[in-house]
Design an enzyme around this catalytic site. Sequence first.
Site, PDB file in Angstrom:
ATOM      1  N   ARG A 119     -24.071  62.966 -10.798  1.00  0.00           N
ATOM      2  CA  ARG A 119     -24.209  61.861  -9.831  1.00  0.00           C
ATOM      3  C   ARG A 119     -23.595  60.587 -10.393  1.00  0.00           C
ATOM      4  O   ARG A 119     -23.529  60.399 -11.600  1.00  0.00           O
ATOM      5  CB  ARG A 119     -25.691  61.616  -9.535  1.00  0.00           C
ATOM      6  CG  ARG A 119     -26.349  62.773  -8.828  1.00  0.00           C
ATOM      7  CD  ARG A 119     -27.839  62.537  -8.649  1.00  0.00           C
ATOM      8  NE  ARG A 119     -28.101  61.386  -7.796  1.00  0.00           N
ATOM      9  CZ  ARG A 119     -29.277  60.750  -7.732  1.00  0.00           C
ATOM     10  NH1 ARG A 119     -30.269  61.159  -8.484  1.00  0.00           N
ATOM     11  NH2 ARG A 119     -29.437  59.733  -6.940  1.00  0.00           N
ATOM     12  N   HIS A 134     -16.081  60.135   1.451  1.00  0.00           N
ATOM     13  CA  HIS A 134     -16.613  59.897   2.809  1.00  0.00           C
ATOM     14  C   HIS A 134     -15.528  59.952   3.881  1.00  0.00           C
ATOM     15  O   HIS A 134     -15.078  58.909   4.351  1.00  0.00           O
ATOM     16  CB  HIS A 134     -17.268  58.513   2.863  1.00  0.00           C
ATOM     17  CG  HIS A 134     -18.528  58.403   2.097  1.00  0.00           C
ATOM     18  ND1 HIS A 134     -19.771  58.676   2.642  1.00  0.00           N
ATOM     19  CD2 HIS A 134     -18.757  58.066   0.814  1.00  0.00           C
ATOM     20  CE1 HIS A 134     -20.702  58.503   1.733  1.00  0.00           C
ATOM     21  NE2 HIS A 134     -20.121  58.131   0.611  1.00  0.00           N
ATOM     22  N   CYS A 189     -20.714  63.554  -0.164  1.00  0.00           N
ATOM     23  CA  CYS A 189     -21.318  62.697  -1.187  1.00  0.00           C
ATOM     24  C   CYS A 189     -22.765  63.121  -1.473  1.00  0.00           C
ATOM     25  O   CYS A 189     -22.954  64.189  -2.043  1.00  0.00           O
ATOM     26  CB  CYS A 189     -21.185  61.235  -0.776  1.00  0.00           C
ATOM     27  SG  CYS A 189     -21.251  60.138  -2.201  1.00  0.00           S
ATOM     28  N   ILE A 229     -17.904  56.206  -2.795  1.00  0.00           N
ATOM     29  CA  ILE A 229     -18.954  55.190  -2.965  1.00  0.00           C
ATOM     30  C   ILE A 229     -20.053  55.763  -3.855  1.00  0.00           C
ATOM     31  O   ILE A 229     -20.771  56.674  -3.457  1.00  0.00           O
ATOM     32  CB  ILE A 229     -19.560  54.767  -1.602  1.00  0.00           C
ATOM     33  CG1 ILE A 229     -18.459  54.251  -0.666  1.00  0.00           C
ATOM     34  CG2 ILE A 229     -20.642  53.706  -1.808  1.00  0.00           C
ATOM     35  CD1 ILE A 229     -18.913  54.044   0.766  1.00  0.00           C
ATOM     36  N   ARG A 230     -20.157  55.245  -5.059  1.00  0.00           N
ATOM     37  CA  ARG A 230     -21.136  55.771  -6.033  1.00  0.00           C
ATOM     38  C   ARG A 230     -21.123  57.317  -5.991  1.00  0.00           C
ATOM     39  O   ARG A 230     -22.168  57.968  -5.887  1.00  0.00           O
ATOM     40  CB  ARG A 230     -22.526  55.209  -5.773  1.00  0.00           C
ATOM     41  CG  ARG A 230     -22.562  53.692  -5.830  1.00  0.00           C
ATOM     42  CD  ARG A 230     -23.973  53.136  -5.755  1.00  0.00           C
ATOM     43  NE  ARG A 230     -24.723  53.462  -6.956  1.00  0.00           N
ATOM     44  CZ  ARG A 230     -25.944  54.000  -6.962  1.00  0.00           C
ATOM     45  NH1 ARG A 230     -26.548  54.286  -5.838  1.00  0.00           N
ATOM     46  NH2 ARG A 230     -26.538  54.245  -8.090  1.00  0.00           N
ATOM     47  N   GLY A 276     -25.542  59.264   1.467  1.00  0.00           N
ATOM     48  CA  GLY A 276     -26.735  58.416   1.482  1.00  0.00           C
ATOM     49  C   GLY A 276     -27.290  58.422   0.082  1.00  0.00           C
ATOM     50  O   GLY A 276     -26.582  58.135  -0.877  1.00  0.00           O
ATOM     51  N   GLU A 277     -28.542  58.823  -0.034  1.00  0.00           N
ATOM     52  CA  GLU A 277     -29.196  58.887  -1.338  1.00  0.00           C
ATOM     53  C   GLU A 277     -29.786  60.291  -1.461  1.00  0.00           C
ATOM     54  O   GLU A 277     -30.711  60.640  -0.739  1.00  0.00           O
ATOM     55  CB  GLU A 277     -30.265  57.785  -1.377  1.00  0.00           C
ATOM     56  CG  GLU A 277     -31.084  57.757  -2.631  1.00  0.00           C
ATOM     57  CD  GLU A 277     -30.235  57.642  -3.893  1.00  0.00           C
ATOM     58  OE1 GLU A 277     -29.299  56.826  -3.920  1.00  0.00           O
ATOM     59  OE2 GLU A 277     -30.504  58.393  -4.839  1.00  0.00           O
ATOM     60  N   SER A 278     -29.233  61.066  -2.397  1.00  0.00           N
ATOM     61  CA  SER A 278     -29.582  62.486  -2.411  1.00  0.00           C
ATOM     62  C   SER A 278     -31.052  62.738  -2.743  1.00  0.00           C
ATOM     63  O   SER A 278     -31.643  63.692  -2.237  1.00  0.00           O
ATOM     64  CB  SER A 278     -28.681  63.247  -3.382  1.00  0.00           C
ATOM     65  OG  SER A 278     -28.797  62.724  -4.689  1.00  0.00           O
ATOM     66  N   GLU A 285     -15.858  60.400   6.867  1.00  0.00           N
ATOM     67  CA  GLU A 285     -16.355  59.800   8.117  1.00  0.00           C
ATOM     68  C   GLU A 285     -16.116  58.295   8.165  1.00  0.00           C
ATOM     69  O   GLU A 285     -16.324  57.663   9.192  1.00  0.00           O
ATOM     70  CB  GLU A 285     -17.852  60.122   8.302  1.00  0.00           C
ATOM     71  CG  GLU A 285     -18.827  59.390   7.390  1.00  0.00           C
ATOM     72  CD  GLU A 285     -18.863  59.915   5.951  1.00  0.00           C
ATOM     73  OE1 GLU A 285     -18.020  60.767   5.584  1.00  0.00           O
ATOM     74  OE2 GLU A 285     -19.737  59.455   5.182  1.00  0.00           O
TER      75      GLU A 285
HETATM   76  N1  GLN Z   1     -25.111  57.941  -5.424  1.00  0.00           N
HETATM   77  C1  GLN Z   1     -25.693  58.678  -4.357  1.00  0.00           C
HETATM   78  C2  GLN Z   1     -26.559  59.819  -4.894  1.00  0.00           C
HETATM   79  O1  GLN Z   1     -26.523  60.099  -6.033  1.00  0.00           O
HETATM   80  C3  GLN Z   1     -24.628  59.232  -3.431  1.00  0.00           C
HETATM   81  C4  GLN Z   1     -23.853  58.108  -2.811  1.00  0.00           C
HETATM   82  C5  GLN Z   1     -23.295  58.405  -1.477  1.00  0.00           C
HETATM   83  O2  GLN Z   1     -23.713  59.333  -0.780  1.00  0.00           O
HETATM   84  N2  GLN Z   1     -22.390  57.570  -1.071  1.00  0.00           N
HETATM   85  O3  GLN Z   1     -27.269  60.432  -4.168  1.00  0.00           O
END
Ligand code: GLN
Length: 193
Positions: A106, A170, A79, A134-135, A47-49, A172
């Site tokens: 990150r 990921h 992630c 993903i990112r 997600g977004e840390s 999942e």
């Molecule tokens: N870019 C997100 C972060 O820095 C992580 C991306 C992800 O969980 N797919 O938190």
Amino acid sequence: MPTIGIFALQGDFREHNKVLGGLGMETVDVRTPGQLDGVDGLVIPGGESTTIGKLADRFGLVEPLRERIGSGMPVFGTCAGLIFLSSGVTGGEQQLLGVLDVVVQRNAFGRQNESFEAALDIEGLDEPFDAVFIRAPWVEKVGSGVDVLATVDDHPVMVRQGSVLGASFHPELTDDTRIHQKFVDMIEEGLEE
Ligand code: GLN
């Protein structure tokens, strides 16, 4: 049978739920310290840390998470979940658990490679794993008690320190359940001791 908690304040927790349910596991969404008390292992999703850290703080979960993980509860971060478990982020300050002795970078693969797939060789798996990034972060520094299980261009992307497992991709999001199964095995081994 173990009960596996899925940290469910933010991120793709539903996908982890589906995979673990498919493996016949009992899962519980974790949003409160009380729910955390009742689980034998925990998945922290992607997600977004920064958001995960802020919400964990707001919901009073930071110390309870540190305590449970510190006393041996298996945890698997993917992630953003890996970032949240780590002890540092290069060039930044954010709420982290500091239970995994790594420093992560990150969004490490850059704009050109925001998302990609790679056939990863992972220690302990016979066949490569089709990993979705993903990112994604990579691990920049690894402490002495940390095993590196997979790398991309020499950068660690999957690590384990005792009962703490982290992947910058990921698992999942694919049909391959081998990594989730490995985590279930870690929980079951802990329960047998
Ligand atoms: N870019 C997100 C972060 O820095 C992580 C991306 C992800 O969980 N797919 O938190």
